[in-house]
Design a protein around this motif. Structure first.
Motif, mmCIF file in Angstrom:
data_model
loop_
_atom_site.group_PDB
_atom_site.id
_atom_site.type_symbol
_atom_site.label_atom_id
_atom_site.label_comp_id
_atom_site.label_asym_id
_atom_site.label_seq_id
_atom_site.Cartn_x
_atom_site.Cartn_y
_atom_site.Cartn_z
ATOM 1 N N GLU A 88 0.823 -1.209 0.000
ATOM 2 C CA GLU A 88 0.000 0.000 0.000
ATOM 3 C C GLU A 88 0.861 1.264 0.000
ATOM 4 O O GLU A 88 0.519 2.256 -0.629
ATOM 5 C CB GLU A 88 -0.954 -0.010 1.190
ATOM 6 C CG GLU A 88 -2.039 -1.058 1.046
ATOM 7 C CD GLU A 88 -2.958 -1.151 2.245
ATOM 8 O OE1 GLU A 88 -2.754 -0.419 3.242
ATOM 9 O OE2 GLU A 88 -3.893 -1.976 2.203
ATOM 10 N N ALA A 89 2.002 1.226 0.687
ATOM 11 C CA ALA A 89 2.870 2.405 0.778
ATOM 12 C C ALA A 89 3.574 2.716 -0.536
ATOM 13 O O ALA A 89 3.665 3.880 -0.920
ATOM 14 C CB ALA A 89 3.900 2.203 1.892
ATOM 15 N N VAL A 90 4.069 1.682 -1.223
ATOM 16 C CA VAL A 90 4.828 1.938 -2.458
ATOM 17 C C VAL A 90 3.944 1.962 -3.695
ATOM 18 O O VAL A 90 4.359 2.438 -4.741
ATOM 19 C CB VAL A 90 5.985 0.935 -2.660
ATOM 20 C CG1 VAL A 90 6.982 1.019 -1.517
ATOM 21 C CG2 VAL A 90 5.480 -0.481 -2.862
ATOM 22 N N GLY A 91 2.727 1.421 -3.595
ATOM 23 C CA GLY A 91 1.861 1.350 -4.768
ATOM 24 C C GLY A 91 2.338 0.273 -5.722
ATOM 25 O O GLY A 91 3.182 -0.535 -5.396
ATOM 26 N N GLY A 92 1.779 0.278 -6.901
ATOM 27 C CA GLY A 92 2.141 -0.732 -7.891
ATOM 28 C C GLY A 92 1.044 -1.762 -8.054
ATOM 29 O O GLY A 92 0.083 -1.811 -7.301
ATOM 30 N N GLU A 93 1.224 -2.572 -9.055
ATOM 31 C CA GLU A 93 0.225 -3.569 -9.431
ATOM 32 C C GLU A 93 0.387 -4.864 -8.640
ATOM 33 O O GLU A 93 1.486 -5.212 -8.219
ATOM 34 C CB GLU A 93 0.341 -3.884 -10.921
ATOM 35 C CG GLU A 93 0.112 -2.685 -11.824
ATOM 36 C CD GLU A 93 -1.311 -2.170 -11.754
ATOM 37 O OE1 GLU A 93 -2.239 -3.004 -11.716
ATOM 38 O OE2 GLU A 93 -1.483 -0.945 -11.731
ATOM 39 N N THR A 94 -0.733 -5.566 -8.479
ATOM 40 C CA THR A 94 -0.740 -6.907 -7.901
ATOM 41 C C THR A 94 -0.685 -7.910 -9.034
ATOM 42 O O THR A 94 -1.254 -7.685 -10.104
ATOM 43 C CB THR A 94 -2.009 -7.113 -7.046
ATOM 44 O OG1 THR A 94 -1.975 -6.162 -5.972
ATOM 45 C CG2 THR A 94 -2.104 -8.515 -6.483
ATOM 46 N N VAL A 95 -0.006 -9.016 -8.811
ATOM 47 C CA VAL A 95 0.126 -10.057 -9.829
ATOM 48 C C VAL A 95 -1.264 -10.516 -10.290
ATOM 49 O O VAL A 95 -2.226 -10.523 -9.508
ATOM 50 C CB VAL A 95 0.962 -11.235 -9.279
ATOM 51 C CG1 VAL A 95 0.224 -12.001 -8.201
ATOM 52 C CG2 VAL A 95 1.442 -12.152 -10.386
ATOM 53 N N THR A 96 -1.382 -10.886 -11.538
ATOM 54 C CA THR A 96 -2.617 -11.438 -12.078
ATOM 55 C C THR A 96 -2.965 -12.715 -11.299
ATOM 56 O O THR A 96 -2.080 -13.539 -11.053
ATOM 57 C CB THR A 96 -2.451 -11.768 -13.571
ATOM 58 O OG1 THR A 96 -2.082 -10.575 -14.257
ATOM 59 C CG2 THR A 96 -3.720 -12.341 -14.170
ATOM 60 N N PRO A 97 -4.227 -12.882 -10.878
ATOM 61 C CA PRO A 97 -4.600 -14.086 -10.123
ATOM 62 C C PRO A 97 -4.189 -15.368 -10.848
ATOM 63 O O PRO A 97 -4.232 -15.444 -12.078
ATOM 64 C CB PRO A 97 -6.123 -13.979 -10.016
ATOM 65 C CG PRO A 97 -6.407 -12.520 -10.151
ATOM 66 C CD PRO A 97 -5.368 -12.005 -11.111
ATOM 67 N N TYR A 98 -3.786 -16.351 -10.080
ATOM 68 C CA TYR A 98 -3.364 -17.634 -10.633
ATOM 69 C C TYR A 98 -3.860 -18.742 -9.721
ATOM 70 O O TYR A 98 -4.132 -18.495 -8.541
ATOM 71 C CB TYR A 98 -1.835 -17.690 -10.801
ATOM 72 C CG TYR A 98 -1.053 -17.402 -9.546
ATOM 73 C CD1 TYR A 98 -0.712 -18.417 -8.647
ATOM 74 C CD2 TYR A 98 -0.648 -16.109 -9.244
ATOM 75 C CE1 TYR A 98 0.012 -18.156 -7.500
ATOM 76 C CE2 TYR A 98 0.080 -15.837 -8.093
ATOM 77 C CZ TYR A 98 0.408 -16.867 -7.230
ATOM 78 O OH TYR A 98 1.129 -16.602 -6.086
ATOM 79 N N PRO A 99 -3.994 -19.963 -10.252
ATOM 80 C CA PRO A 99 -4.468 -21.070 -9.419
ATOM 81 C C PRO A 99 -3.510 -21.311 -8.261
ATOM 82 O O PRO A 99 -2.300 -21.367 -8.442
ATOM 83 C CB PRO A 99 -4.467 -22.275 -10.366
ATOM 84 C CG PRO A 99 -4.401 -21.705 -11.731
ATOM 85 C CD PRO A 99 -3.724 -20.375 -11.622
ATOM 86 N N CYS A 100 -4.067 -21.404 -7.079
ATOM 87 C CA CYS A 100 -3.246 -21.604 -5.890
ATOM 88 C C CYS A 100 -4.030 -22.447 -4.902
ATOM 89 O O CYS A 100 -5.218 -22.225 -4.694
ATOM 90 C CB CYS A 100 -2.879 -20.259 -5.277
ATOM 91 S SG CYS A 100 -1.869 -20.420 -3.798
ATOM 92 N N ASP A 101 -3.353 -23.398 -4.280
ATOM 93 C CA ASP A 101 -4.022 -24.264 -3.315
ATOM 94 C C ASP A 101 -3.500 -24.056 -1.895
ATOM 95 O O ASP A 101 -3.632 -24.923 -1.046
ATOM 96 C CB ASP A 101 -3.897 -25.727 -3.722
ATOM 97 C CG ASP A 101 -2.456 -26.208 -3.757
ATOM 98 O OD1 ASP A 101 -1.534 -25.377 -3.554
ATOM 99 O OD2 ASP A 101 -2.237 -27.409 -3.983
ATOM 100 N N CYS A 102 -2.929 -22.866 -1.642
ATOM 101 C CA CYS A 102 -2.431 -22.614 -0.287
ATOM 102 C C CYS A 102 -3.607 -22.438 0.675
ATOM 103 O O CYS A 102 -4.742 -22.208 0.268
ATOM 104 C CB CYS A 102 -1.507 -21.392 -0.251
ATOM 105 S SG CYS A 102 -2.350 -19.794 -0.339
ATOM 106 N N TYR A 103 -3.325 -22.497 1.956
ATOM 107 C CA TYR A 103 -4.362 -22.397 2.972
ATOM 108 C C TYR A 103 -5.132 -21.080 2.860
ATOM 109 O O TYR A 103 -6.358 -21.065 2.937
ATOM 110 C CB TYR A 103 -3.757 -22.550 4.370
ATOM 111 C CG TYR A 103 -4.770 -22.349 5.460
ATOM 112 C CD1 TYR A 103 -5.667 -23.370 5.781
ATOM 113 C CD2 TYR A 103 -4.866 -21.138 6.130
ATOM 114 C CE1 TYR A 103 -6.631 -23.183 6.753
ATOM 115 C CE2 TYR A 103 -5.825 -20.950 7.118
ATOM 116 C CZ TYR A 103 -6.700 -21.981 7.427
ATOM 117 O OH TYR A 103 -7.653 -21.793 8.400
ATOM 118 N N ALA A 104 -4.417 -19.979 2.677
ATOM 119 C CA ALA A 104 -5.083 -18.667 2.617
ATOM 120 C C ALA A 104 -6.055 -18.601 1.440
ATOM 121 O O ALA A 104 -7.162 -18.096 1.585
ATOM 122 C CB ALA A 104 -4.045 -17.553 2.501
ATOM 123 N N CYS A 105 -5.651 -19.097 0.295
ATOM 124 C CA CYS A 105 -6.527 -19.057 -0.881
ATOM 125 C C CYS A 105 -7.704 -20.020 -0.723
ATOM 126 O O CYS A 105 -8.821 -19.698 -1.119
ATOM 127 C CB CYS A 105 -5.741 -19.349 -2.153
ATOM 128 S SG CYS A 105 -4.567 -18.040 -2.580
#
Length: 110
Positions: A88-105
């Motif tokens: 949030e402080a530096v700004g910039g783009e977030t990576v395009t969503p991709y398939p992920c099976d991690c716990y958070a996703c």
């Protein structure tokens, strides 16, 4: 005097390939590192030595990296609170969503 270097190397110990920018002091002591995946150019980790936090080293590495290539922040679910504040402080783009099976996703889909 500070020196920023760039190389490609492993972060996770699994053979993954990452662009790595590092800041060192005049004695060669490591001050900060930024790891960006070579495939998605996603920030995988930013680390700053405790004695040097708040001095702008992470931002300087980010700006150095983005001067050389497109760099993307990790998805919000993959960020630590500190990583999210940095994004949030530096700004910039977030990576395009991709398939992920991690716990958070997985829990975001529930």
């Amino acid at each position: 005097m500070l020196t920023i270097t760039a190389r490609i190397g492993d972060y996770y110990g699994d053979g993954s390939s990452n662009h790595i920018w590092a800041t060192r002091d005049s004695d060669g002591a490591l001050i900060a590192e930024l790891y960006v995946s070579t495939d998605r150019r996603e920030i995988m980790n930013i680390w700053v030595d405790e004695d040097h936090r708040g001095e702008g080293h992470a931002r300087q590495l980010y700006e150095t990296a983005t001067d050389q290539m497109d760099v993307f922040h990790a998805p919000v679910a993959h960020r630590t609170p500190e990583g999210n504040a940095f994004a949030e402080a530096v700004g910039g783009e977030t990576v395009t969503p991709y398939p992920c099976d991690c716990y958070a996703c997985d829990t975001m889909e529930d």
